[in-house]
Design a protein around this motif. Sequence first.
Motif, PDB file in Angstrom:
ATOM      1  N   TYR B  10      49.163 -24.987 -14.012  1.00 43.03           N
ATOM      2  CA  TYR B  10      48.647 -24.048 -13.025  1.00 43.03           C
ATOM      3  C   TYR B  10      48.235 -24.791 -11.765  1.00 43.03           C
ATOM      4  O   TYR B  10      47.723 -25.909 -11.836  1.00 43.03           O
ATOM      5  CB  TYR B  10      47.445 -23.274 -13.574  1.00 43.03           C
ATOM      6  CG  TYR B  10      47.741 -22.493 -14.831  1.00 43.03           C
ATOM      7  CD1 TYR B  10      47.514 -23.057 -16.088  1.00 43.03           C
ATOM      8  CD2 TYR B  10      48.264 -21.205 -14.769  1.00 43.03           C
ATOM      9  CE1 TYR B  10      47.808 -22.346 -17.242  1.00 43.03           C
ATOM     10  CE2 TYR B  10      48.551 -20.491 -15.919  1.00 43.03           C
ATOM     11  CZ  TYR B  10      48.324 -21.072 -17.153  1.00 43.03           C
ATOM     12  OH  TYR B  10      48.616 -20.362 -18.298  1.00 43.03           O
ATOM     13  N   ILE B  12      46.587 -23.824  -7.703  1.00 40.56           N
ATOM     14  CA  ILE B  12      46.176 -22.891  -6.659  1.00 40.56           C
ATOM     15  C   ILE B  12      46.137 -23.667  -5.353  1.00 40.56           C
ATOM     16  O   ILE B  12      45.462 -24.694  -5.261  1.00 40.56           O
ATOM     17  CB  ILE B  12      44.803 -22.265  -6.953  1.00 40.56           C
ATOM     18  CG1 ILE B  12      44.848 -21.489  -8.268  1.00 40.56           C
ATOM     19  CG2 ILE B  12      44.382 -21.347  -5.808  1.00 40.56           C
ATOM     20  CD1 ILE B  12      43.505 -20.923  -8.703  1.00 40.56           C
ATOM     21  N   ARG B  15      47.639 -21.417   1.869  1.00 40.10           N
ATOM     22  CA  ARG B  15      48.767 -21.286   2.799  1.00 40.10           C
ATOM     23  C   ARG B  15      48.783 -22.449   3.784  1.00 40.10           C
ATOM     24  O   ARG B  15      47.739 -22.825   4.332  1.00 40.10           O
ATOM     25  CB  ARG B  15      48.629 -19.965   3.557  1.00 40.10           C
ATOM     26  CG  ARG B  15      49.875 -19.487   4.249  1.00 40.10           C
ATOM     27  CD  ARG B  15      49.700 -18.072   4.739  1.00 40.10           C
ATOM     28  NE  ARG B  15      48.434 -17.883   5.446  1.00 40.10           N
ATOM     29  CZ  ARG B  15      48.018 -16.720   5.894  1.00 40.10           C
ATOM     30  NH1 ARG B  15      48.745 -15.636   5.714  1.00 40.10           N
ATOM     31  NH2 ARG B  15      46.878 -16.622   6.533  1.00 40.10           N
ATOM     32  N   THR B  38      59.836 -14.688 -10.132  1.00 42.69           N
ATOM     33  CA  THR B  38      58.850 -13.732  -9.646  1.00 42.69           C
ATOM     34  C   THR B  38      59.178 -12.364 -10.222  1.00 42.69           C
ATOM     35  O   THR B  38      60.335 -12.089 -10.549  1.00 42.69           O
ATOM     36  CB  THR B  38      58.857 -13.640  -8.108  1.00 42.69           C
ATOM     37  OG1 THR B  38      60.171 -13.255  -7.680  1.00 42.69           O
ATOM     38  CG2 THR B  38      58.480 -14.959  -7.473  1.00 42.69           C
ATOM     39  N   LEU B  83      52.470 -17.304   1.327  1.00 41.95           N
ATOM     40  CA  LEU B  83      51.990 -16.444   0.244  1.00 41.95           C
ATOM     41  C   LEU B  83      53.139 -16.071  -0.704  1.00 41.95           C
ATOM     42  O   LEU B  83      52.953 -15.989  -1.920  1.00 41.95           O
ATOM     43  CB  LEU B  83      51.350 -15.180   0.806  1.00 41.95           C
ATOM     44  CG  LEU B  83      50.093 -15.372   1.657  1.00 41.95           C
ATOM     45  CD1 LEU B  83      49.590 -14.036   2.174  1.00 41.95           C
ATOM     46  CD2 LEU B  83      48.995 -16.062   0.840  1.00 41.95           C
ATOM     47  N   SER B  86      54.190 -17.887  -4.116  1.00 42.08           N
ATOM     48  CA  SER B  86      53.501 -17.705  -5.392  1.00 42.08           C
ATOM     49  C   SER B  86      54.510 -17.262  -6.450  1.00 42.08           C
ATOM     50  O   SER B  86      55.198 -16.257  -6.294  1.00 42.08           O
ATOM     51  CB  SER B  86      52.400 -16.649  -5.259  1.00 42.08           C
ATOM     52  OG  SER B  86      51.400 -17.089  -4.386  1.00 42.08           O
ATOM     53  N   ARG B 109      52.690 -22.416 -12.876  1.00 39.47           N
ATOM     54  CA  ARG B 109      52.312 -21.186 -12.184  1.00 39.47           C
ATOM     55  C   ARG B 109      51.624 -21.564 -10.889  1.00 39.47           C
ATOM     56  O   ARG B 109      50.528 -22.104 -10.904  1.00 39.47           O
ATOM     57  CB  ARG B 109      51.381 -20.359 -13.062  1.00 39.47           C
ATOM     58  CG  ARG B 109      50.768 -19.145 -12.377  1.00 39.47           C
ATOM     59  CD  ARG B 109      51.719 -17.992 -12.308  1.00 39.47           C
ATOM     60  NE  ARG B 109      52.165 -17.529 -13.606  1.00 39.47           N
ATOM     61  CZ  ARG B 109      53.102 -16.606 -13.772  1.00 39.47           C
ATOM     62  NH1 ARG B 109      53.691 -16.071 -12.725  1.00 39.47           N
ATOM     63  NH2 ARG B 109      53.472 -16.241 -14.975  1.00 39.47           N
ATOM     64  N   THR B 111      49.946 -20.399  -7.372  1.00 41.31           N
ATOM     65  CA  THR B 111      49.329 -19.295  -6.632  1.00 41.31           C
ATOM     66  C   THR B 111      48.962 -19.802  -5.250  1.00 41.31           C
ATOM     67  O   THR B 111      48.259 -20.817  -5.129  1.00 41.31           O
ATOM     68  CB  THR B 111      48.078 -18.769  -7.345  1.00 41.31           C
ATOM     69  OG1 THR B 111      48.429 -18.344  -8.665  1.00 41.31           O
ATOM     70  CG2 THR B 111      47.463 -17.606  -6.579  1.00 41.31           C
ATOM     71  N   THR B 113      47.051 -18.870  -1.780  1.00 40.01           N
ATOM     72  CA  THR B 113      46.068 -17.914  -1.243  1.00 40.01           C
ATOM     73  C   THR B 113      45.912 -18.080   0.269  1.00 40.01           C
ATOM     74  O   THR B 113      46.351 -19.099   0.829  1.00 40.01           O
ATOM     75  CB  THR B 113      44.706 -18.119  -1.904  1.00 40.01           C
ATOM     76  OG1 THR B 113      44.253 -19.452  -1.610  1.00 40.01           O
ATOM     77  CG2 THR B 113      44.813 -17.959  -3.413  1.00 40.01           C
TER      78      THR B 113
END
Lengths: 115, 113
Positions: B10, B12, B15, B38, B83, B86, B109, B111, B113
Amino acid sequence: AQSVTQLGSHVSVSEGALVLLRCNYSSSVPPYLFWYVQYPNQGLQLLLKYTTGATLVKGINGFEAEFKKSETSFHLTKPSAHMSDAAEYFCAVSDLDSGTYKYIFGTGTRLKVLA
Amino acid sequence: KAGVTQTPRYLIKTRGQQVTLSCSPISGHRSVSWYQQTPGQGLQFLFEYFSETQRNKGNFPGRFSGRQFSNSRSEMNVSTLELGDSALYLCASSLRGDHSPLHFGNGTRLTVT
């Protein structure tokens, strides 16, 4: 260019019922054909493959698929669905294109098994 | 035999940042492919490497790049994250990079933000 079509993005069956997931490919020359399964939060796992020879291919977990050249199909079946079969299933072909093999995946079919 | 390993599981990011994902193929496998998954677009092919050379490339912008090392391990890099980047990024290895089956890792994964 080769393409793969999976009919039905979502399929629901009752536990114990027949599972039938459809896959058609577009090619005048039989490609190499595969079915993969993806469980939540995991990568794809090979279920079975067709290369040459017998048109009925047996895979893991009781699944099998039949290659039908006349229909350009490679449908996946299982006689009796189990709750653990709930997952997303992808049909794929590997075809020679410009000197290298390329994989093309279908858009996937999410199988739901009802108790 | 160990399977395909992807790290991290994972991520995170914000941008505009850049990210590097890693993939260790099954021992002896020489081909490594990368896919973006996706809900809306399904599985999209990014690129394939064989013996440190990029053999095939999908329709992604130049912000997406990759490489393969002499031990077949591969990395992919995404610069100037958006964005829309993701997604679940899947790595797959195969023995010869022909029609031999793909073996997938569990993915990273990402992500944004």
